[in-house]
Design a protein around this motif. Structure first.
Motif, PDB file in Angstrom:
ATOM      1  N   ARG A 248       0.853  -1.187  -0.050  1.00  0.00           N
ATOM      2  CA  ARG A 248      -0.050  -0.095   0.017  1.00  0.00           C
ATOM      3  C   ARG A 248       0.883   1.161   0.085  1.00  0.00           C
ATOM      4  N   LEU A 249       1.140   1.811  -1.099  1.00  0.00           N
ATOM      5  CA  LEU A 249       2.048   2.810  -1.388  1.00  0.00           C
ATOM      6  C   LEU A 249       1.384   4.184  -1.562  1.00  0.00           C
ATOM      7  N   ILE A 250       1.622   5.187  -1.039  1.00  0.00           N
ATOM      8  CA  ILE A 250       0.931   6.462  -1.214  1.00  0.00           C
ATOM      9  C   ILE A 250       2.067   7.422  -1.765  1.00  0.00           C
ATOM     10  N   PRO A 251       1.931   7.864  -3.130  1.00  0.00           N
ATOM     11  CA  PRO A 251       2.866   8.826  -3.881  1.00  0.00           C
ATOM     12  C   PRO A 251       2.843  10.164  -3.199  1.00  0.00           C
ATOM     13  N   VAL A 252       4.223  10.312  -2.595  1.00  0.00           N
ATOM     14  CA  VAL A 252       4.411  11.719  -1.816  1.00  0.00           C
ATOM     15  C   VAL A 252       5.893  11.878  -2.627  1.00  0.00           C
ATOM     16  N   GLN A 253       6.060  13.342  -3.015  1.00  0.00           N
ATOM     17  CA  GLN A 253       7.306  13.621  -3.217  1.00  0.00           C
ATOM     18  C   GLN A 253       8.300  13.396  -2.579  1.00  0.00           C
ATOM     19  N   ALA A 254       9.290  13.024  -3.249  1.00  0.00           N
ATOM     20  CA  ALA A 254      10.710  12.780  -2.227  1.00  0.00           C
ATOM     21  C   ALA A 254      11.282  13.856  -1.328  1.00  0.00           C
ATOM     22  N   GLY A 255      11.267  15.168  -2.058  1.00  0.00           N
ATOM     23  CA  GLY A 255      11.402  16.575  -1.394  1.00  0.00           C
ATOM     24  C   GLY A 255      10.616  16.566  -0.063  1.00  0.00           C
ATOM     25  N   LEU A 256       9.587  16.459  -0.138  1.00  0.00           N
ATOM     26  CA  LEU A 256       8.777  16.536   0.938  1.00  0.00           C
ATOM     27  C   LEU A 256       9.021  15.526   2.028  1.00  0.00           C
ATOM     28  N   LEU A 257       9.441  14.397   1.586  1.00  0.00           N
ATOM     29  CA  LEU A 257       9.856  13.288   2.716  1.00  0.00           C
ATOM     30  C   LEU A 257      11.018  13.816   3.164  1.00  0.00           C
ATOM     31  N   GLN A 258      11.887  14.374   2.359  1.00  0.00           N
ATOM     32  CA  GLN A 258      13.114  14.778   3.143  1.00  0.00           C
ATOM     33  C   GLN A 258      12.981  15.788   4.059  1.00  0.00           C
TER      34      GLN A 258
END
Length: 308
Positions: A248-258
């Motif tokens: 179950r993967l939610i598409p969140v931008q890598a920049g926001l995660l960082q």
């Protein structure tokens, strides 16, 4: 002779060697072993006596080590890593030279090369080492000491630097990933476009065995992987498929995660999920005439197959 036979890599290697009638195996273990091929040597450091275990041995495969610890709480991590990974390794190698051992195969780490690559610029076996943590430094120092010993003594040394190793019974970060997918937790990792090399335990064991007697392996450094570089998103989906459960993967931008990880003090952990680490195994393929036996898809499926 094999060290580290109770560990994740060592136990898989021991099982494969024990099933091959072409090898006569001795294992050097910390505690009293249950099988006749075990020789108890105690804790590994610069004073461990391996003489009994080395009697009549032609090749040493050294898989024992103080493993990498994400949150090491000792006062001086480098000193602790050096006791086992440097002093223990070189002590064993010196005794191997005296015992007339022909070849010493050393399980090192891709951390000797560094922690990350830019996409399309994988680590090479002949790159200038650039370890960034105490564990990587200790593995590099052991490599350097072994190569010096090889030049002085004539004992052949083979160094293998694996990236993340996965397979049945794996622990650490990969095990945590499996648990999250198994429990069906939504993960914000559905839009990660990094590239990471990894190696299945069966492919790594196959390469180690190739290095036991291949003449071209002498005094060489080899990188190893499954030959496929995956994004974290694709890897998680592959884990789910192998388990028979959807990731179950939610598409969140890598920049926001960082950004969020930096605020929470988890930057290093998230970097492993978002960053790239690729290795080039062309030298391994060409010099040893070797290729991975299993694809990543096959390797992941083998993680969850029931033992016979």
């Amino acid at each position: 002779m094999l060290t580290g036979a109770s560990g994740f890599i060592g136990s898989a290697l021991k099982a494969e060697l024990a099933s091959d009638s072409g090898f006569q195996l001795v294992t050097a273990v910390r505690k009293v072993g249950a099988s006749p091929d075990c020789v108890t040597v105690g804790d590994m450091d610069g004073c461990t006596d391996f003489s009994e275990a080395l009697t009549g041995v032609d090749v040493v495969i050294h898989a024992a080590a103080r493993a990498h610890i994400m949150r090491d709480e000792v006062d001086d991590p480098l000193a602790e890593y050096r006791k086992v990974n440097v002093e223990g390794t070189l002590n064993l190698a010196r005794q191997a030279v005296v015992a007339g051992v022909r070849r010493f195969v050393f399980l090192s780490s891709i951390k000797v090369n560094g922690e990350a690559t830019t996409q399309g610029n994988p680590f090479q076996a002949n790159d200038v080492p650039s370890p960034e943590d105490a564990y990587g430094v200790s593995k590099l120092e052991a490599e350097q000491g072994l190569m010096l010993m090889a030049a002085e003594s004539g004992m052949e040394v083979v160094i293998i630097r694996p990236p993340l190793v996965y397979g049945r019974g794996v622990k650490g970060n990969f095990s945590s990933m499996i648990r999250l997918v198994d429990k069906g937790f939504p993960l914000p990792l559905g839009a990660i476009h990094n590239r990471r090399s990894l190696v299945g335990i069966d492919n790594l064991v196959d390469l180690i065995i190739r290095c036991i007697d291949h003449p071209a392996a002498a005094n060489q450094v080899f990188l190893v992987s499954d030959g496929e570089d995956l994004s974290t998103t694709v890897l998680l989906r592959g884990v789910g498929k192998a388990m028979g459960k959807p990731a179950r993967l939610i598409p969140v931008q890598a920049g926001l995660l960082q950004f969020g990880a930096t605020l929470l003090g988890k930057k290093a952990v998230v970097q492993r999920l978002l960053g790239s680490l690729q290795v080039d195994i062309s030298k391994t393929r060409e010099l040893l005439e070797w290729k991975p036996r299993y694809t990543v898809e096959e390797g992941l499926r083998r993680c969850f197959e029931r033992s016979n």
